[in-house]
Design an enzyme around this catalytic site. Structure first.
Site, PDB file in Angstrom:
ATOM      1  N   HIS A  63       0.884  -1.163   0.000  1.00 11.69           N
ATOM      2  CA  HIS A  63       0.000   0.000   0.000  1.00 11.69           C
ATOM      3  C   HIS A  63       0.926   1.218   0.000  1.00 11.69           C
ATOM      4  CE1 HIS A  63      -2.897  -2.862   2.093  1.00 11.69           C
ATOM      5  NE2 HIS A  63      -3.514  -2.501   0.975  1.00 11.69           N
ATOM      6  N   ASP A 112       2.215   1.670   3.336  1.00  7.97           N
ATOM      7  CA  ASP A 112       3.181   0.656   3.797  1.00  7.97           C
ATOM      8  C   ASP A 112       4.569   1.125   3.381  1.00  7.97           C
ATOM      9  OD1 ASP A 112       1.237  -1.247   4.669  1.00  7.97           O
ATOM     10  OD2 ASP A 112       1.033  -2.021   2.625  1.00  7.97           O
TER      11      ASP A 112
HETATM   12  C1  GLO Z   1      -9.457  -6.754   0.632  1.00  6.31           C
HETATM   13  C2  GLO Z   1      -8.442  -6.756  -0.424  1.00  6.31           C
HETATM   14  C3  GLO Z   1      -7.149  -6.097   0.019  1.00  6.31           C
HETATM   15  C4  GLO Z   1      -6.366  -5.644  -1.184  1.00  6.31           C
HETATM   16  C5  GLO Z   1      -5.166  -4.843  -0.798  1.00  6.31           C
HETATM   17  C6  GLO Z   1      -4.427  -4.326  -2.021  1.00  6.31           C
HETATM   18  O1  GLO Z   1     -10.497  -7.347   0.545  1.00  6.31           O
HETATM   19  O2  GLO Z   1      -8.224  -8.041  -0.875  1.00  6.31           O
HETATM   20  O3  GLO Z   1      -6.391  -6.965   0.819  1.00  6.31           O
HETATM   21  O4  GLO Z   1      -5.969  -6.732  -1.944  1.00  6.31           O
HETATM   22  O5  GLO Z   1      -5.572  -3.791   0.002  1.00  6.31           O
HETATM   23  O6  GLO Z   1      -4.990  -3.186  -2.492  1.00  6.31           O
END
Ligand code: GLO
Ligand code: MG
Length: 346
Positions: free
Chosen positions: A51, A54
């Site tokens: 993210h 992150d």
């Molecule tokens: C939630 C999502 C989340 C995304 C992550 C990447 O339901 O799967 O984990 O994959 O935030 O944007």
């Protein structure tokens, strides 16, 4: 015949979660980013997903120069460890500005916030050396249908995507559809919706998809069909394998945990379409069970990879000729049993 794909694996820092859920606090003590990075290495994974925050914590309080500086430091750390950044995703569901959606908020300033933050995420992606921006459209939907116009929301989404595509001529947008949670009903619930909206943007060939097994299951679909569909358009650029027990909260279980046959068919779809041959990674968007003790913290990722690789063997050793003869004979009864016997080891 093409050589068999050698798969490469990936996970995000959030996949080392500490056990909190909406009903209770963490069950394992929080760990640093460095701990997560070395855990990824210990597992033998080659890439990490990020993210934006992150990569650069507290991103909203930092200047563009500061963000770039921290992203560069991160890149150095990653290359020191031999880990690649697979993608960057703007986290558009935490900030007060995204309480009612980000790109589709009813508030113009909040929509602008979402676009500006996405552009910063693209800048981070550039520094980290990835051309993939993942868009999980968490709150692009409604809690109450009368609260927004669906048509206008499509226009807002297209405007936002166009702004991102215009910001960087190389960036590719990988939309991660999910039908619900946290929104009651999402605007882009399936791969079909993602690929359809791509066509309305200024550069459709740079708008593709990421499939998550659990999200497809939550939409009542077979993830293998979603994989085939996206790959028929050459638009599956990333993948979140996991598992899900039916229509309930998003569970992010280890790959194959709930339905081994559905997992097998996903692997078969990846194999027949050559996923991974153009540098795509296999990412596991899985979480440890809440009861997991710290000494077992990495098992959900290691186990998902082991199951995946065993299913790759199963896909490669599937008796295709026998299956084809049964298909030709419309003998789906025995085809069904052939699959079960193959999965059970005879
Ligand atoms: C939630 C999502 C989340 C995304 C992550 C990447 O339901 O799967 O984990 O994959 O935030 O944007
Ligand atoms: Mg995901």
């Amino acid at each position: 015949m093409a050589k068999p794909t050698v798969y490469r694996f990936c996970a995000g820092p959030w996949n080392f979660s500490e056990g909190q859920d909406p009903y209770g606090p963490p069950t394992r003590s929080p760990q640093s980013f460095d701990w997560k990075l070395s855990a990824l290495k210990e597992l033998g994974f080659e890439a990490m997903m990020f993210h934006d925050d992150d990569a650069v914590p507290d991103i909203d309080s930092k200047s563009s120069a500061q963000i770039l500086k921290e992203a560069k430091e991160l890149r150095k750390r990653l290359s020191g460890e031999g880990i690649v950044a697979e993608m960057v995703a703007p986290r558009l569901w935490f900030a007060p500005q995204t309480v009612d959606g980000a790109y589709t908020s009813n508030n113009k300033k909040h929509r602008q916030y979402a676009i500006d933050r996405s552009k910063r995420s693209i800048d981070i992606a550039n520094v980290l050396g990835t051309d993939i921006l993942v868009l999980w459209l968490a709150r692009e939907g409604t809690y109450l249908r009368e609260a927004k116009s669906g048509t206008r929301s499509v226009e807002y989404l297209v405007q936002a995507f166009d702004a991102m595509l215009g910001h960087d001529p190389k960036i590719r947008l990988a939309i991660e559809p999910k039908p619900n949670e946290p929104a009651d009903v999402a605007y882009i619930p399936t791969i079909g919706h993602a690929l359809a909206i791509a066509q309305l943007t200024r550069d459709p060939k740079r708008v593709g998809a990421l499939i998550e097994s659990a999200h497809a299951i939550l939409a009542g679909l077979d993830p293998a069909d979603e994989i085939d569909f996206a790959m028929a358009f050459k638009k599956l650029w990333s993948l979140h394998l996991n598992d899900q027990n039916g229509l309930k909260f998003d569970q992010d279980k280890p790959f194959g945990s709930n339905n081994l046959r559905v997992a097998f068919n996903q692997v078969r779809a990846l194999e027949r379409n050559g996923y991974g041959r153009r540098g795509e990674y296999v990412c596991f968007d899985v979480h440890p069970f809440r009861t997991t003790r710290p000494e077992h913290w990495l098992k959900h990722l290691g186990n998902s990879r082991d199951t995946f690789l065993r299913l790759v063997d199963k896909a490669r050793s599937f008796p295709e000729a026998k299956a084809q003869a049964l298909i030709n004979d419309l003998n789906y009864q025995d085809l069904d049993q052939l699959v079960l016997n193959h999965l059970m080891g005879r």
